[in-house]
Design a protein around this motif. Structure first.
Motif, PDB file in Angstrom:
ATOM      1  N   ASN A 452       0.872  -1.173   0.000  1.00  0.00           N
ATOM      2  CA  ASN A 452       0.000   0.000   0.000  1.00  0.00           C
ATOM      3  C   ASN A 452       0.913   1.227   0.000  1.00  0.00           C
ATOM      4  OD1 ASN A 452      -1.474   2.236   0.833  1.00  0.00           O
ATOM      5  ND2 ASN A 452      -2.784   1.082   2.248  1.00  0.00           N
ATOM      6  N   THR A 454       0.464   4.320   0.022  1.00  0.00           N
ATOM      7  CA  THR A 454       0.137   5.400   0.968  1.00  0.00           C
ATOM      8  C   THR A 454       0.747   5.081   2.328  1.00  0.00           C
ATOM      9  OG1 THR A 454      -1.976   5.588  -0.175  1.00  0.00           O
ATOM     10  CG2 THR A 454      -1.771   6.777   1.906  1.00  0.00           C
ATOM     11  N   ARG A 455       0.566   3.844   2.727  1.00  0.00           N
ATOM     12  CA  ARG A 455       1.089   3.399   4.012  1.00  0.00           C
ATOM     13  C   ARG A 455       2.620   3.368   4.011  1.00  0.00           C
ATOM     14  NH1 ARG A 455       1.592  -1.994   6.195  1.00  0.00           N
ATOM     15  NH2 ARG A 455       1.455  -1.909   8.458  1.00  0.00           N
TER      16      ARG A 455
HETATM   17  C1  LIG Z   1      -3.608   2.189   2.530  1.00  0.00           C
HETATM   18  O1  LIG Z   1      -3.073   2.795   3.698  1.00  0.00           O
HETATM   19  C2  LIG Z   1      -3.767   3.961   4.114  1.00  0.00           C
HETATM   20  C3  LIG Z   1      -2.958   4.581   5.239  1.00  0.00           C
HETATM   21  O2  LIG Z   1      -2.663   3.635   6.221  1.00  0.00           O
HETATM   22  C4  LIG Z   1      -5.168   3.568   4.508  1.00  0.00           C
HETATM   23  O3  LIG Z   1      -5.892   4.709   4.916  1.00  0.00           O
HETATM   24  C5  LIG Z   1      -5.853   2.924   3.308  1.00  0.00           C
HETATM   25  O4  LIG Z   1      -7.130   2.464   3.676  1.00  0.00           O
HETATM   26  C6  LIG Z   1      -5.037   1.780   2.776  1.00  0.00           C
HETATM   27  N1  LIG Z   1      -5.584   1.296   1.517  1.00  0.00           N
HETATM   28  C7  LIG Z   1      -5.985   0.057   1.343  1.00  0.00           C
HETATM   29  C8  LIG Z   1      -6.513  -0.260  -0.014  1.00  0.00           C
HETATM   30  O5  LIG Z   1      -5.923  -0.766   2.238  1.00  0.00           O
END
Ligand SMILES: *[C@@H]1O[C@H](CO)[C@@H](O)[C@H](O)[C@H]1NC(C)=O
Ligand SMILES: *[C@@H]1O[C@H](CO)[C@@H](O)[C@H](O)[C@H]1NC(C)=O
Length: 470
Positions: A452, A454-455
């Protein structure tokens, strides 16, 4: 990953290459089992085991008057210790920690065919014998060396070749062939054992026939430590005489060095080891990217290590784009080992960051310039402990910044293949309780990850910050 990436085998070697591949797979499992069981919590023992005549007598004498026994033993110690060390030479064996080794000093004679190392005393002495596996992990399956302290000079075979430099005897069987083990088990311990001689040392190598390409691969490395041709011990029928022989290699800390335990009084560290690699392979970069005054817009370079079979990053291009967005120049490479070690070292040295999922490929961090960053992606399943044991402290000891990123259940392929209700997803502790085979099978052999981004972004930002601070 290098285990499968060795030079293309010829026809006759195909089955053996296949065996190596399979063995490599098992080896990674064994290694991590080791880390799993003991991690790096070995007590760093430096107590040397010296068996003296006095000790043998002390152990054997049973007398009613304790003080008499002690006095007698003390007298024998006083009388035997000094002459036996100066004229008769000595054998000092260390059986502590992960490795068994002996330092044999004096009139030392080797017979490769017998795989024996014999100390020949000047005058009549006590006979002792040790069996030593010349590999840094004592449970590796390599042929043992018989180290003997002879009783009588007359029993010694005459020298066919007399060397005036010391020797280090070691085996390249065991777990060699797995890239991490090549470094952790052999190359780093060999550096520790032999750097003190400044090239004036001969290597006596056992098990070459089981690893026919190993010597060619690490030729430059070996030549950097020894000015002399290595001896293929198993086929060496003549008796060679040396002033000193080190039998076996010591592994004091996983994929690293404990400076206090380096023989010869030179407190070498892992930073010295990587400096030696940069000299040996003529690597141009001795420090990672900092804000370059002449090229202020030059981006730090990130190498994303591709894995072909398992523990793959399934959204690799997306991760590479995230790295670019964070401010890196990102390159995905497989490093399959078609290149020579020197070429590979030069490629890696041109980067500032190595990023990859837990595995032997991360060993390439040894070629990063100091100040660089290693980012380990830890597969899902409470694998942090195991993953860190192999790379966290080693990277720090190399002068690198170590970061890791733990994959969540949502990012693991196990979520799809097993489903969210499977114990491997819901309760990793239960898998750990059921044993190493299950841990290996589920979390290391059958898992891919989809990061992920973003993470993951804060980890990339941390790496960049570290490089900018230099
Ligand atoms: C990816 O990580 C972000 C931040 O932790 C989170 O808000 C988001 O839901 C995640 N996306 C998925 C597809 O799990
Ligand atoms: C070396 O060891 C082999 C095997 O034990 C033995 O047959 C041979 O005689 C030894 N060589 C010498 C020169 O003693």
């Amino acid at each position: 990953m290098r285990g499968g990436g060795e030079a293309k085998p010829g026809k006759s070697q195909k089955s053996s290459a296949q065996r190596h591949l399979n063995a490599g797979f098992v080896v990674v499992g064994l290694l991590m089992l080791l880390a799993y069981l003991v991690a790096q919590h070995f007590v760093v023992g430096s107590r040397h085991v010296v068996i003296t005549e006095a000790q043998v007598i002390m152990d054997n004498v049973k007398a009613p008057d304790e003080t008499v026994v002690i006095a007698e033993a003390q007298r024998i110690m006083d009388n035997t210790k000094i002459p036996s060390e100066t004229e008769n030479g000595k054998v000092v064996c260390n059986m502590e920690g992960r490795s068994d080794t002996c330092e044999v000093d004096g009139d030392v004679r080797t017979n490769g065919t017998a795989l024996s190392v014999t100390l020949v005393p000047a005058s009549r002495s006590e006979r002792h014998e040790w069996m030593i596996r010349p590999y840094s992990r004592r449970f590796a399956s390599v042929r043992k060396v018989t180290v003997t302290q002879l009783q009588d000079r007359a029993d010694a075979a005459p020298c066919a070749v007399t060397h005036d430099v010391p020797a280090v005897l070691f085996a390249i069987g065991g777990y060699a062939g797995n890239y991490w083990h090549d470094y952790a088990d052999i190359l780093v311990p060999l550096f520790v054992a032999s750097r003190r001689y400044n090239g004036e040392v001969k290597f006596l190598i056992s098990n070459i026939r089981f690893q026919p390409r190993w010597l060619a691969k690490y030729k430059a490395f070996l030549q950097g430590l020894s000015l002399y041709d290595a001896v293929d011990m198993d086929g060496d029928a003549q008796v060679r005489c040396f002033p000193h022989v080190t039998v076996g290699l010591r592994l004091d800390k996983e994929f690293s060095i404990v400076p206090e335990l380096v023989p010869g009084g030179r407190r070498l560290s892992m930073a010295d080891f990587t400096r030696f690699l940069r000299e040996t392979y003529a690597l141009p970069r001795g420090s990672a990217a900092s804000r370059d005054r002449e090229q202020p817009h030059k981006k730090p370079r990130l190498l994303l290590i591709h894995r072909g079979h398992y523990r793959r990053i399934t959204n690799e291009p997306e991760v590479a784009r995230a790295a670019e967005a964070a401010g890196f120049e990102a390159v995905v490479a497989e490093l399959r080992g078609d290149a020579t070690e020197a070429e590979q070292a030069r490629v890696v040295n041109s980067f500032d960051v190595v990023l990859g999922v837990h595995g032997a490929g991360l060993t390439n961090a040894v070629f990063l310039p100091p100040g660089g960053v290693l980012i380990q992606v830890v597969p899902y399943g409470k694998m942090e402990y195991i993953a860190r044991a192999e790379f966290s402290e080693p990277a720090t000891d190399m002068g690198l910044k170590y970061l890791d990123y733990s994959v969540s259940a949502e990012e693991s392929s196990l979520m799809e293949t097993l489903g969210p209700e499977h114990p491997a997803v819901k309760d990793p502790d239960s898998v750990h309780r059921s044993g190493w085979d299950q841990v290996f099978e589920l979390y290391l052999a059958k898992q891919n990850v989809r990061i992920n981004v973003t993470r993951f972004a804060p980890t990339l930002a941390q790496a960049l910050d570290h490089l900018r601070q230099q």
